[in-house]
Design a protein around this motif. Structure first.
Motif, PDB file in Angstrom:
ATOM      1  N   SER A 149     -48.690  62.783 -21.418  1.00  0.00           N
ATOM      2  CA  SER A 149     -47.224  62.845 -21.450  1.00  0.00           C
ATOM      3  C   SER A 149     -46.696  62.836 -22.884  1.00  0.00           C
ATOM      4  CB  SER A 149     -46.629  61.651 -20.696  1.00  0.00           C
ATOM      5  OG  SER A 149     -47.045  61.631 -19.364  1.00  0.00           O
ATOM      6  N   GLN A 176     -37.589  62.131 -16.583  1.00  0.00           N
ATOM      7  CA  GLN A 176     -38.521  63.251 -16.735  1.00  0.00           C
ATOM      8  C   GLN A 176     -37.771  64.568 -16.921  1.00  0.00           C
ATOM      9  OE1 GLN A 176     -41.680  63.505 -13.898  1.00  0.00           O
ATOM     10  NE2 GLN A 176     -42.602  65.290 -14.865  1.00  0.00           N
ATOM     11  N   VAL A 177     -38.230  65.343 -17.886  1.00  0.00           N
ATOM     12  CA  VAL A 177     -37.617  66.634 -18.190  1.00  0.00           C
ATOM     13  C   VAL A 177     -37.985  67.654 -17.119  1.00  0.00           C
ATOM     14  CG1 VAL A 177     -37.527  68.530 -19.860  1.00  0.00           C
ATOM     15  CG2 VAL A 177     -37.684  66.156 -20.664  1.00  0.00           C
ATOM     16  N   HIS A 235     -43.113  71.586 -21.648  1.00  0.00           N
ATOM     17  CA  HIS A 235     -42.728  70.754 -20.506  1.00  0.00           C
ATOM     18  C   HIS A 235     -43.179  71.365 -19.173  1.00  0.00           C
ATOM     19  CE1 HIS A 235     -39.448  72.502 -18.048  1.00  0.00           C
ATOM     20  NE2 HIS A 235     -39.123  73.171 -19.130  1.00  0.00           N
ATOM     21  N   MET A 240     -43.071  65.491 -19.552  1.00  0.00           N
ATOM     22  CA  MET A 240     -42.265  65.160 -20.726  1.00  0.00           C
ATOM     23  C   MET A 240     -41.112  64.277 -20.280  1.00  0.00           C
ATOM     24  SD  MET A 240     -40.319  67.791 -23.324  1.00  0.00           S
ATOM     25  CE  MET A 240     -41.882  68.561 -23.770  1.00  0.00           C
TER      26      MET A 240
END
Length: 270
Positions: A149, A176-177, A235, A240
């Motif tokens: 991550s 979280q992206v 990502h 990410m």
């Protein structure tokens, strides 16, 4: 953890501003790389070195610059000979630049860097409530649960400023992206999470830099230069997450430089 500072830009916007301002007040800025501009009398990057020195896990700092500014960076780094290494990418002007991601790849290959890494733009400072150790601790705890991550900071920007930034969309009530948008119109997204170039990258993420450049090798520099293009690529390949900060300064032009300088001049901690 190693730190890579991207400082190979040529400061063309700031240089243009200084040419149009006939003032002794700014004459001392002419010819300086943005990363070494005096902020409240101290070179910008020196603020970061002070911070890095307080985080035990940070082993060494690597600065990637160009031929134009190499000697200035070497002179600046003499204060920390065992902690900072400088390398020039060999370019001499804005037209021959490698771009931010290219500079990162060059530094990693030159020094044979691997493992977890903090990557940052050399013309950035955060507000003084930023606490790097807290961000690093979260990064490591996160990687214990979900290896590979990465963690990036975000701050809230104004509606009209989305077109100036990379914008990250995150899951509702999560960190979280789920998407990255490069300088979108405000109506293109409800997110106002602006993401500066300051990335805590896992060792896996670092290996993706050269892969990104290989896959994008056919594209013009403008479509792979900005570090946000790498985030957009990354990502979708590994998790990410975002870390909220209150704000940042980017000394890209004279107005933003003066804003940053005034903030630190009046800072209680300075």
């Amino acid at each position: 953890m190693k730190v890579v500072i991207l400082a190979a830009g040529y400061g063309t916007r700031l240089e243009k501003d200084l040419k149009h301002v006939e003032s002794e007040k700014h004459s001392h800025l002419v010819g300086l790389p943005k990363s070494l501009l005096p902020i409240a009398g101290i070179p910008l990057l020196s603020y970061w070195i002070r911070i890095f020195k307080k985080v035990e896990i940070i082993e060494h700092v690597y600065v990637g610059t160009n031929s134009k500014y190499y000697e200035q960076f070497k002179c600046w780094a003499k204060e920390w000979p065992e902690f900072i290494s400088i390398v020039s990418d060999g370019t001499t002007d804005n037209h021959s630049r490698l771009g931010a991601v290219g500079c990162l790849d060059f530094v990693c290959q030159h020094f044979d860097l691997h493992g977890d890494m903090l990557v940052m733009a050399g013309d950035t400072l955060f507000y003084e409530d930023f606490y790097l150790k807290s961000m690093v601790d979260i990064f490591h705890k996160m990687n214990e649960k979900l290896p590979a991550s990465s963690l990036v900071p975000v701050y809230k920007c104004l509606d009209e400023d989305t077109v100036k930034h990379g914008i990250l969309e995150v899951l509702p009530n999560e960190t979280q992206v789920i998407n990255f948008l490069e300088k979108p119109l405000p109506q293109a997204t409800t997110s106002r999470n602006a993401c500066p170039c300051f990335y805590l990258l896992s060792s896996h993420a670092v290996t993706q830099v050269s892969k990104f450049l290989d896959e994008k090798s056919h594209l013009p520099l403008e479509e792979k230069d900005a570090p946000g293009h790498f985030l957009k690529y990354l990502h979708t390949r590994s998790a990410m997450f975002v870390y909220n900060i209150s704000g940042r300064f980017d000394v890209g032009n004279l107005m933003s430089y003066e804003k940053c300088n005034n903030y630190f001049l009046h800072s209680k901690k300075h």
